[in-house]
Design a protein around this motif. Structure first.
Motif, PDB file in Angstrom:
ATOM      1  N   TYR A 328       0.848  -1.197   0.000  1.00  0.00           N
ATOM      2  CA  TYR A 328       0.000   0.000   0.000  1.00  0.00           C
ATOM      3  C   TYR A 328       0.881   1.244   0.000  1.00  0.00           C
ATOM      4  CZ  TYR A 328      -3.194  -3.630   1.580  1.00  0.00           C
ATOM      5  OH  TYR A 328      -3.911  -4.794   1.674  1.00  0.00           O
ATOM      6  N   ALA A 329       0.552   2.210  -0.844  1.00  0.00           N
ATOM      7  CA  ALA A 329       1.353   3.428  -0.945  1.00  0.00           C
ATOM      8  C   ALA A 329       0.455   4.598  -1.326  1.00  0.00           C
ATOM      9  CB  ALA A 329       2.454   3.254  -1.993  1.00  0.00           C
ATOM     10  N   LEU A 330       0.976   5.817  -1.122  1.00  0.00           N
ATOM     11  CA  LEU A 330       0.265   6.992  -1.618  1.00  0.00           C
ATOM     12  C   LEU A 330       0.210   6.941  -3.134  1.00  0.00           C
ATOM     13  CD1 LEU A 330       1.707   9.935   0.536  1.00  0.00           C
ATOM     14  CD2 LEU A 330      -0.494   8.763   0.814  1.00  0.00           C
ATOM     15  N   LEU A 331      -0.812   7.547  -3.691  1.00  0.00           N
ATOM     16  CA  LEU A 331      -0.949   7.575  -5.139  1.00  0.00           C
ATOM     17  C   LEU A 331       0.162   8.410  -5.774  1.00  0.00           C
ATOM     18  CD1 LEU A 331      -4.819   7.985  -5.419  1.00  0.00           C
ATOM     19  CD2 LEU A 331      -3.475   5.990  -6.102  1.00  0.00           C
ATOM     20  N   PRO A 332       0.434   8.197  -7.059  1.00  0.00           N
ATOM     21  CA  PRO A 332       1.481   8.971  -7.747  1.00  0.00           C
ATOM     22  C   PRO A 332       1.179  10.470  -7.729  1.00  0.00           C
ATOM     23  CG  PRO A 332       0.771   7.092  -9.073  1.00  0.00           C
ATOM     24  CD  PRO A 332      -0.197   7.205  -7.941  1.00  0.00           C
ATOM     25  N   HIS A 333       2.185  11.262  -8.039  1.00  0.00           N
ATOM     26  CA  HIS A 333       2.020  12.720  -8.015  1.00  0.00           C
ATOM     27  C   HIS A 333       1.873  13.284  -9.422  1.00  0.00           C
ATOM     28  CE1 HIS A 333       6.453  12.651  -8.782  1.00  0.00           C
ATOM     29  NE2 HIS A 333       6.160  13.724  -9.502  1.00  0.00           N
ATOM     30  N   GLY A 334       1.293  14.472  -9.473  1.00  0.00           N
ATOM     31  CA  GLY A 334       1.286  15.294 -10.667  1.00  0.00           C
ATOM     32  C   GLY A 334       1.901  16.621 -10.305  1.00  0.00           C
ATOM     33  N   ALA A 335       1.611  17.653 -11.079  1.00  0.00           N
ATOM     34  CA  ALA A 335       2.166  18.980 -10.786  1.00  0.00           C
ATOM     35  C   ALA A 335       1.704  19.511  -9.437  1.00  0.00           C
ATOM     36  CB  ALA A 335       1.756  19.960 -11.897  1.00  0.00           C
ATOM     37  N   ASN A 336       0.552  19.006  -8.955  1.00  0.00           N
ATOM     38  CA  ASN A 336      -0.017  19.463  -7.686  1.00  0.00           C
ATOM     39  C   ASN A 336       0.220  18.463  -6.561  1.00  0.00           C
ATOM     40  OD1 ASN A 336      -1.486  21.443  -6.210  1.00  0.00           O
ATOM     41  ND2 ASN A 336      -3.354  20.206  -6.357  1.00  0.00           N
ATOM     42  N   GLY A 337       1.130  17.524  -6.756  1.00  0.00           N
ATOM     43  CA  GLY A 337       1.440  16.557  -5.710  1.00  0.00           C
ATOM     44  C   GLY A 337       0.576  15.306  -5.810  1.00  0.00           C
ATOM     45  N   SER A 338       0.670  14.466  -4.775  1.00  0.00           N
ATOM     46  CA  SER A 338      -0.146  13.253  -4.678  1.00  0.00           C
ATOM     47  C   SER A 338      -1.482  13.619  -4.048  1.00  0.00           C
ATOM     48  CB  SER A 338       0.570  12.206  -3.815  1.00  0.00           C
ATOM     49  OG  SER A 338      -0.299  11.128  -3.498  1.00  0.00           O
ATOM     50  N   LYS A 339      -2.580  13.246  -4.700  1.00  0.00           N
ATOM     51  CA  LYS A 339      -3.911  13.532  -4.170  1.00  0.00           C
ATOM     52  C   LYS A 339      -4.687  12.227  -4.055  1.00  0.00           C
ATOM     53  CE  LYS A 339      -3.035  17.836  -3.899  1.00  0.00           C
ATOM     54  NZ  LYS A 339      -2.785  18.447  -2.576  1.00  0.00           N
ATOM     55  N   ASN A 340      -5.115  11.939  -2.834  1.00  0.00           N
ATOM     56  CA  ASN A 340      -5.768  10.676  -2.516  1.00  0.00           C
ATOM     57  C   ASN A 340      -7.222  10.934  -2.120  1.00  0.00           C
ATOM     58  OD1 ASN A 340      -3.178   8.658  -2.172  1.00  0.00           O
ATOM     59  ND2 ASN A 340      -2.714  10.760  -1.588  1.00  0.00           N
ATOM     60  N   THR A 414      -3.155   7.160   6.927  1.00  0.00           N
ATOM     61  CA  THR A 414      -2.973   8.333   7.782  1.00  0.00           C
ATOM     62  C   THR A 414      -2.103   9.394   7.098  1.00  0.00           C
ATOM     63  OG1 THR A 414      -1.200   7.134   8.948  1.00  0.00           O
ATOM     64  CG2 THR A 414      -3.383   7.135   9.959  1.00  0.00           C
ATOM     65  N   GLU A 415      -1.191   8.960   6.220  1.00  0.00           N
ATOM     66  CA  GLU A 415      -0.437   9.918   5.410  1.00  0.00           C
ATOM     67  C   GLU A 415      -1.344  10.565   4.370  1.00  0.00           C
ATOM     68  OE1 GLU A 415       2.927  11.032   5.259  1.00  0.00           O
ATOM     69  OE2 GLU A 415       2.816  10.259   7.313  1.00  0.00           O
ATOM     70  N   ALA A 416      -2.233   9.778   3.813  1.00  0.00           N
ATOM     71  CA  ALA A 416      -3.146  10.296   2.786  1.00  0.00           C
ATOM     72  C   ALA A 416      -4.089  11.344   3.340  1.00  0.00           C
ATOM     73  CB  ALA A 416      -3.946   9.146   2.171  1.00  0.00           C
ATOM     74  N   TRP A 417      -4.376  11.299   4.638  1.00  0.00           N
ATOM     75  CA  TRP A 417      -5.291  12.268   5.252  1.00  0.00           C
ATOM     76  C   TRP A 417      -4.645  13.621   5.518  1.00  0.00           C
ATOM     77  CZ3 TRP A 417      -7.254   8.308   9.400  1.00  0.00           C
ATOM     78  CH2 TRP A 417      -8.146   7.415   8.797  1.00  0.00           C
ATOM     79  N   LYS A 418      -3.337  13.734   5.370  1.00  0.00           N
ATOM     80  CA  LYS A 418      -2.690  15.021   5.602  1.00  0.00           C
ATOM     81  C   LYS A 418      -3.184  16.033   4.571  1.00  0.00           C
ATOM     82  CE  LYS A 418       1.483  13.218   7.822  1.00  0.00           C
ATOM     83  NZ  LYS A 418       2.957  13.091   7.756  1.00  0.00           N
ATOM     84  N   PRO A 419      -3.312  17.301   4.968  1.00  0.00           N
ATOM     85  CA  PRO A 419      -3.891  18.322   4.069  1.00  0.00           C
ATOM     86  C   PRO A 419      -3.259  18.381   2.690  1.00  0.00           C
ATOM     87  CG  PRO A 419      -3.610  19.214   6.277  1.00  0.00           C
ATOM     88  CD  PRO A 419      -2.960  17.857   6.290  1.00  0.00           C
ATOM     89  N   GLU A 420      -1.961  18.137   2.624  1.00  0.00           N
ATOM     90  CA  GLU A 420      -1.289  18.238   1.329  1.00  0.00           C
ATOM     91  C   GLU A 420      -1.554  17.032   0.429  1.00  0.00           C
ATOM     92  OE1 GLU A 420       1.922  16.685   4.259  1.00  0.00           O
ATOM     93  OE2 GLU A 420       0.155  17.997   4.277  1.00  0.00           O
ATOM     94  N   ASN A 421      -2.107  15.951   0.994  1.00  0.00           N
ATOM     95  CA  ASN A 421      -2.300  14.726   0.220  1.00  0.00           C
ATOM     96  C   ASN A 421      -3.757  14.356  -0.045  1.00  0.00           C
ATOM     97  OD1 ASN A 421       0.505  14.205   0.124  1.00  0.00           O
ATOM     98  ND2 ASN A 421       0.441  13.203   2.121  1.00  0.00           N
TER      99      ASN A 421
END
Length: 474
Positions: A328-340, A414-421
Motif C-alpha cells: 500500500y502506498a500513496l498515489l502517484p504525483h502530478g504537478a499538484n502533488g499526490s492527491k488521494n 494516515t499519510e493520505a489524510w494530511k492536508p497536502e495529500n
C-alpha cells in the motif's frame, strides 16, 4: 377562605412536583440513560452501503442490544440503492429508516434538510454525552461528512473513512525490480515520489514483461460514481478542480461557482486519464470499486488505485489469491502533488422518525462510534475515525506489528489524510446531476465518442447550466 387554602395547597403541590422532577433528569445515572428504552421493545433500522465497517459492526451489534434492550436491523446494499431508498423515505416522510449511512455527496448535500440536528441529542440531559466529545473525531471526517454549509448544524457523526491509495503486488514488484530498473533507470517501488506518467510506464512494462497477471493496472471506470472517483485522483494531482469556489470541498456550498473542467490542468489530466485507461485491464470500464477489488483479489492485475478498506478482502486467504502479497502506498504525483480521494461517510438520524426512535438511534450512534467499540471493530477490518483510538498504546502496537489486514494499509492512509495529500470532491446540492455529467462524458471519451477536450468542455457547459452559474453571470 377554605377554597383559597385548598387552591393554594394544590398549586404548591404541583410546583413541588415540578421542582422535584426537574433535577431528576440531571442526576439520572449513565446506566439509566442507556437502558431507558429497555422495556419498550424498540427496533430501529440502519441502512448502509455494504462496507467493511458495517460488516464489522453487524458482527457485534448484539452487544448494543444487550446494553440497551434496543434491536437493530442492519441492511447492507450497494450505494445507489442506499440513495434510492433514502430518497423514497424522505419523499414520503415515512421515518422507517431511523439510521442512515449518509454519503456526503449523494445524500447529505442534496437532502440535508431531512436529517436531524445532532445538537438536540447532545444537549438532552436524559441522553448520554459523546465520549471524549466532538474534538476526538478526525476533523476532516467530522466536517466533510457532518456539516452542510451551516457550521452550527451537525447532521452526522463520523462512521467510516475509506480513502483511495495505491495498492500493488509486492511479490511482483520485488521479483522484477532489478529488471525494470535496468530497462528504465529508476526504482519502481510504489509511492508518491513517482509520477502518474511513471505509473503509466510501469503498467505498460508489466503488460509486456510479467506473465503472472493479465494487466499491469486496473480501474473502477464503469459509467457510474466510481469512474468520477477514479478520475478525480488524476484531476487533482494535475492541479485541476471541479469548481472555482474552494469552500464547496469541505463545508459545502449552494454557490460552487464556475465549473473549472475546461481549464488547461483539467484538460491535461483528462488526456492522460484516457491514455492510462487505454493500457489498463479491458474489464476496467465494466468495474466499479467492488469489481476492481474482485479482480485484484483474483490476481488478475498488478496494481490499482483503490479504496483502502478493501485491505480486509485482499488479505483474507478465503477470499483472495494475493493474501500476504499486497503493498500500500500513496498515489502517484502530478504537478499538484499526490492527491488521494477521501470517501468518508457519517451516520445520521432521519428527522421523520418518532422522537423515541430518534433517541434510540442516538444511543446506537454513540455506541457504534465510541472509542471502545471502534477499537474492537479495528480488529475486524474497520478503520477508526477517532484520535483516541490511534493514540491508544495497544492500537499503536497493533499497527506497528500489523496484527490484522487493515493494519497493513493504515500507515499509508494516515499519510493520505494530511492536508497536502487529501482530495475532497465538491459538496453541493447539485452534485448528483454534476456527477452524472462527469462520469457520462468520461465514459463517452473512453469509448471513443468524445475527445478529452470535447468531454471536458461539454461537461463544463452542462454543469454551469445545472448550477445556474450562466444565469448568475448574466
Amino acid at each position: 377562605m377554605k377554597r383559597f387554602f385548598r387552591g393554594s395547597l394544590l398549586i404548591f403541590l404541583v410546583i413541588a412536583v415540578m421542582i422535584a422532577a426537574k433535577p431528576t433528569l440531571g442526576i439520572m445515572s449513565e446506566q439509566a440513560k442507556w437502558t431507558q428504552f429497555k422495556n419498550d421493545h424498540l427496533t430501529i433500522h440502519l441502512l448502509s452501503e455494504d462496507t467493511p465497517p458495517t460488516m464489522a459492526v453487524k458482527s457485534i451489534v448484539n452487544e448494543f442490544t444487550a446494553k440497551t434492550g434496543i434491536k437493530v436491523e442492519i441492511t447492507q446494499t450497494r450505494l445507489e440503492d442506499v440513495v434510492a431508498k433514502t430518497i423514497l423515505d424522505f419523499s414520503a416522510k415515512a421515518g422507517d429508516i431511523e439510521l442512515i449511512y449518509t454519503d456526503p455527496y449523494q445524500i447529505l448535500s442534496p437532502f440535508h434538510g431531512h436529517l436531524a440536528d445532532m445538537r438536540k441529542f447532545m444537549n438532552d440531559p436524559a441522553l448520554p454525552k459523546i465520549p471524549l466529545g466532538l474534538n476526538d473525531f478526525i476533523k476532516t471526517d467530522l466536517i466533510a461528512g457532518g456539516y452542510m454549509i451551516d457550521k452550527d448544524r451537525l447532521l452526522g457523526i463520523p462512521y467510516d473513512c475509506p480513502t483511495m491509495i495505491w495498492i500493488y503486488r509486492k511479490d511482483i514488484f520485488l521479483k522484477y525490480k532489478d529488471k525494470f530498473m535496468a530497462d528504465r533507470g529508476y526504482d519502481w517501488t510504489p509511492g508518491s515520489n513517482l509520477s502518474w506518467e511513471q505509473y503509466y510506464e510501469i503498467a505498460k512494462w508489466i503488460n509486456e514483461h510479467v506473465p503472472e497477471v493479465k494487466a499491469g493496472t486496473g480501474h473502477q471506470a464503469l459509467m457510474y460514481d466510481s469512474l468520477q472517483c477514479d478520475f478525480s485522483n488524476v484531476l487533482a494531482a494535475y492541479g485541476g478542480k471541479y469548481f472555482a469556489n474552494d469552500q464547496v470541498n469541505l463545508w459545502g456550498s449552494n454557490l460552487p461557482g464556475k465549473c473549472m473542467l475546461d481549464q488547461p490542468q483539467a484538460i491535461e489530466a483528462t488526456r492522460f486519464y484516457k491514455k492510462l485507461l487505454s493500457i489498463a485491464h479491458p474489464g476496467s470500464t465494466s468495474w466499479d470499486w467492488n469489481g476492481l477489488a474482485e479482480a485484484f483479489a483474483a490476481g488478475d492485475i498488478a496494481m490499482a488505485p483503490e479504496w483502502h478498506e478493501f485491505a480486509s478482502t485482499f488479505e483474507d486467504p478465503a477470499r483472495s489469491k494475493v493474501a500476504g502479497k499486497v503493498g500500500y502506498a500513496l498515489l502517484p504525483h502530478g504537478a499538484n502533488g499526490s492527491k488521494n480521494h477521501w470517501g468518508g461517510t457519517n451516520i445520521s438520524i432521519n428527522s421523520y422518525a418518532s422522537e423515541k426512535k430518534q433517541k434510540a438511534a442516538w444511543l446506537y450512534i454513540l455506541w457504534a462510534t465510541s472509542p471502545n467499540v471502534q477499537k474492537k471493530l479495528l480488529l475486524r477490518g474497520s478503520t477508526p475515525t477517532r484520535y483516541a483510538v490511534y493514540n491508544d498504546r495497544f492500537v499503536k502496537q497493533w499497527i506497528k506489528f500489523k496484527v490484522n489486514p487493515i493494519m497493513e494499509s493504515l500507515h499509508t492512509v494516515t499519510e493520505a489524510w494530511k492536508p497536502e495529500n487529501i482530495f475532497l470532491r465538491p459538496k453541493t446540492p447539485y452534485w448528483l446531476d454534476v456527477n452524472t455529467v462527469v462520469f457520462t462524458n468520461l465514459s463517452y471519451m473512453l469509448a471513443g465518442k468524445l475527445s478529452p477536450e470535447e468531454a471536458m468542455r461539454d461537461a463544463t457547459l452542462k454543469i454551469d447550466q445545472i448550477t445556474g452559474y450562466n444565469k448568475m453571470k448574466k
